[in-house]
Design an enzyme around this catalytic site. Structure first.
Site, PDB file in Angstrom:
ATOM      1  N   CYS A   2      39.285  49.120  50.224  1.00  0.00           N
ATOM      2  CA  CYS A   2      38.201  49.442  49.298  1.00  0.00           C
ATOM      3  C   CYS A   2      36.971  49.838  50.107  1.00  0.00           C
ATOM      4  O   CYS A   2      36.973  49.774  51.332  1.00  0.00           O
ATOM      5  CB  CYS A   2      37.872  48.250  48.415  1.00  0.00           C
ATOM      6  SG  CYS A   2      39.233  47.669  47.372  1.00  0.00           S
ATOM      7  N   ARG A  52      37.083  51.010  44.422  1.00  0.00           N
ATOM      8  CA  ARG A  52      38.224  50.107  44.340  1.00  0.00           C
ATOM      9  C   ARG A  52      39.570  50.763  44.602  1.00  0.00           C
ATOM     10  O   ARG A  52      39.899  51.802  44.034  1.00  0.00           O
ATOM     11  CB  ARG A  52      38.256  49.450  42.951  1.00  0.00           C
ATOM     12  CG  ARG A  52      39.348  48.399  42.786  1.00  0.00           C
ATOM     13  CD  ARG A  52      39.375  47.850  41.377  1.00  0.00           C
ATOM     14  NE  ARG A  52      40.349  46.770  41.259  1.00  0.00           N
ATOM     15  CZ  ARG A  52      40.762  46.250  40.107  1.00  0.00           C
ATOM     16  NH1 ARG A  52      40.259  46.725  38.976  1.00  0.00           N
ATOM     17  NH2 ARG A  52      41.660  45.281  40.079  1.00  0.00           N
ATOM     18  N   LEU A  53      40.340  50.129  45.485  1.00  0.00           N
ATOM     19  CA  LEU A  53      41.762  50.398  45.625  1.00  0.00           C
ATOM     20  C   LEU A  53      42.476  49.174  45.061  1.00  0.00           C
ATOM     21  O   LEU A  53      42.412  48.087  45.635  1.00  0.00           O
ATOM     22  CB  LEU A  53      42.156  50.608  47.084  1.00  0.00           C
ATOM     23  CG  LEU A  53      43.642  50.860  47.353  1.00  0.00           C
ATOM     24  CD1 LEU A  53      44.084  52.172  46.730  1.00  0.00           C
ATOM     25  CD2 LEU A  53      43.944  50.847  48.839  1.00  0.00           C
ATOM     26  N   VAL A  56      45.722  43.742  44.101  1.00  0.00           N
ATOM     27  CA  VAL A  56      45.970  42.470  43.409  1.00  0.00           C
ATOM     28  C   VAL A  56      45.142  42.460  42.128  1.00  0.00           C
ATOM     29  O   VAL A  56      43.933  42.647  42.173  1.00  0.00           O
ATOM     30  CB  VAL A  56      45.586  41.276  44.296  1.00  0.00           C
ATOM     31  CG1 VAL A  56      45.813  39.967  43.541  1.00  0.00           C
ATOM     32  CG2 VAL A  56      46.380  41.285  45.596  1.00  0.00           C
ATOM     33  N   ASN A  78      35.857  43.911  50.283  1.00  0.00           N
ATOM     34  CA  ASN A  78      36.853  44.841  50.793  1.00  0.00           C
ATOM     35  C   ASN A  78      37.842  44.037  51.626  1.00  0.00           C
ATOM     36  O   ASN A  78      37.449  43.383  52.589  1.00  0.00           O
ATOM     37  CB  ASN A  78      36.187  45.919  51.658  1.00  0.00           C
ATOM     38  CG  ASN A  78      37.198  46.741  52.450  1.00  0.00           C
ATOM     39  OD1 ASN A  78      38.326  46.943  52.001  1.00  0.00           O
ATOM     40  ND2 ASN A  78      36.806  47.185  53.629  1.00  0.00           N
ATOM     41  N   GLY A  79      39.113  44.068  51.240  1.00  0.00           N
ATOM     42  CA  GLY A  79      40.095  43.348  52.029  1.00  0.00           C
ATOM     43  C   GLY A  79      41.105  42.634  51.172  1.00  0.00           C
ATOM     44  O   GLY A  79      41.343  42.987  50.010  1.00  0.00           O
ATOM     45  N   GLU A  80      41.703  41.588  51.745  1.00  0.00           N
ATOM     46  CA  GLU A  80      42.717  40.820  51.044  1.00  0.00           C
ATOM     47  C   GLU A  80      42.738  39.398  51.612  1.00  0.00           C
ATOM     48  O   GLU A  80      42.720  39.208  52.828  1.00  0.00           O
ATOM     49  CB  GLU A  80      44.093  41.480  51.207  1.00  0.00           C
ATOM     50  CG  GLU A  80      45.125  41.005  50.220  1.00  0.00           C
ATOM     51  CD  GLU A  80      46.384  41.868  50.235  1.00  0.00           C
ATOM     52  OE1 GLU A  80      47.347  41.497  49.527  1.00  0.00           O
ATOM     53  OE2 GLU A  80      46.422  42.882  50.940  1.00  0.00           O
ATOM     54  N   ASP A 102      42.194  38.035  44.240  1.00  0.00           N
ATOM     55  CA  ASP A 102      41.701  37.223  45.351  1.00  0.00           C
ATOM     56  C   ASP A 102      40.176  37.254  45.419  1.00  0.00           C
ATOM     57  O   ASP A 102      39.556  36.319  45.934  1.00  0.00           O
ATOM     58  CB  ASP A 102      42.309  37.673  46.685  1.00  0.00           C
ATOM     59  CG  ASP A 102      42.257  39.178  46.909  1.00  0.00           C
ATOM     60  OD1 ASP A 102      41.845  39.913  45.998  1.00  0.00           O
ATOM     61  OD2 ASP A 102      42.657  39.630  47.998  1.00  0.00           O
TER      62      ASP A 102
END
Length: 289
Positions: A2, A52-53, A56, A78-80, A102
């Site tokens: 993202c 946004r990508l 989840v 941005n991330g996971e 998340d």
């Protein structure tokens, strides 16, 4: 991936907040083509944007900027977070979850545990900006090894940040100038290490660090010292006094269990998962597991 961007300023024109943050986040559309989110409070001089990508929670419950259940914090992330489902089980049952992203776990974890304790619990890759409505403070955070990028600095009387320099360049004030010292570093090393960037007055947040900007910092155009919440050197030194005492076979089995745990955590998602094969041992091992 993202894209995140934003700014904080006591002097910025209230009429320009929406257009400015939109212009910044538009530059990051290639990082997140599934949606855009903007939030700003011109009374306190803060704006947050997110490209946004969706990985989840593909629903609107995963939309950003996101507010905590207690309404104290706003976040762009941005991330996971690979262990976020485990972290949810540690949080109070009283939390009324809106979805299963998340990001929602992260922001409510910060609201419950505080930033530092939450960071100590996270397993993942991330860069995020957190606005504390109570303390009127903007905090920027980067993951332990710096997988996710995050730039920040001043343009005029405004502190700005973004996942890429493109968002910084889109800010409609003084154009950034090339930092000749950074250029020299680039010519010597082939890259520009943190905390430097190619532009004067624009910096990369170092891996494993967070930095907090109060409105007093912004008014004084002063960059506070960042805080280190994780250190590779410290972890390495601590392990020297606690060496692995098993056999070679034990070491192989232990490494395999660590790889399985790590890879399973990174398979979380509501979209198809793929892998890049380079032909080397590492990527082949990941795919085979």
């Amino acid at each position: 991936m993202c894209g995140i961007a934003g700014f904080i300023s006591p002097y910025f024109s209230k009429n320009s907040f929406k257009q400015t943050i939109k212009c910044m986040i538009d530059q990051l559309e290639h990082r997140g083509p599934d949606g855009k989110g903007l939030w700003f409070d011109s009374n306190f001089g803060v704006a947050l944007g997110h490209s946004r990508l969706s990985i989840v929670d593909l629903s609107e419950a995963g939309h950003q900027p996101m507010i905590s259940e207690c309404k104290r914090y706003y976040i762009v992330f941005n991330g996971e977070i690979y262990n976020h489902n485990l972290l949810r089980k540690e949080l109070p049952d009283s939390i009324k979850w809106q979805g299963h992203s998340d990001t929602e776990t992260l922001i409510n974890g910060i609201a419950f545990w505080g930033l530092k304790k939450t960071l100590s619990k996270l397993v993942g890759m991330f860069a995020f900006a957190l606005w504390d409505r109570s303390q009127k403070k903007l905090t920027l955070v980067r993951d332990r090894l710096g997988e996710k990028p995050l730039y920040f600095g001043f343009r005029g009387g405004t502190m700005i940040f973004g996942s890429e320099l493109k968002a910084i360049e889109a800010f409609p004030e003084i154009s950034p100038k090339i930092d000749r010292n950074s250029l020299e570093i680039y010519l010597r090393l082939g890259y520009i290490p943190a905390p430097h960037s190619i532009y004067e007055g624009i910096y990369k947040l170092s891996p494993g660090h967070f930095i907090e900007f109060s409105m007093e910092n912004v008014k004084a155009r002063s960059i506070p010292h960042s805080s280190k919440y994780w250190s590779l050197e410290a972890i390495t030194e601590s392990q020297l006094s606690n060496p692995f005492l098993g056999s070679v076979i034990d070491a192989i089995d232990y490494l395999e269990s660590l790889l399985k745990d790590t890879i399973s955590g990174q398979l979380l998602g509501d979209v198809p998962v793929g892998a890049f094969l380079s032909g080397g041992i590492d990527s082949s091992t990941i795919v085979s597991i």
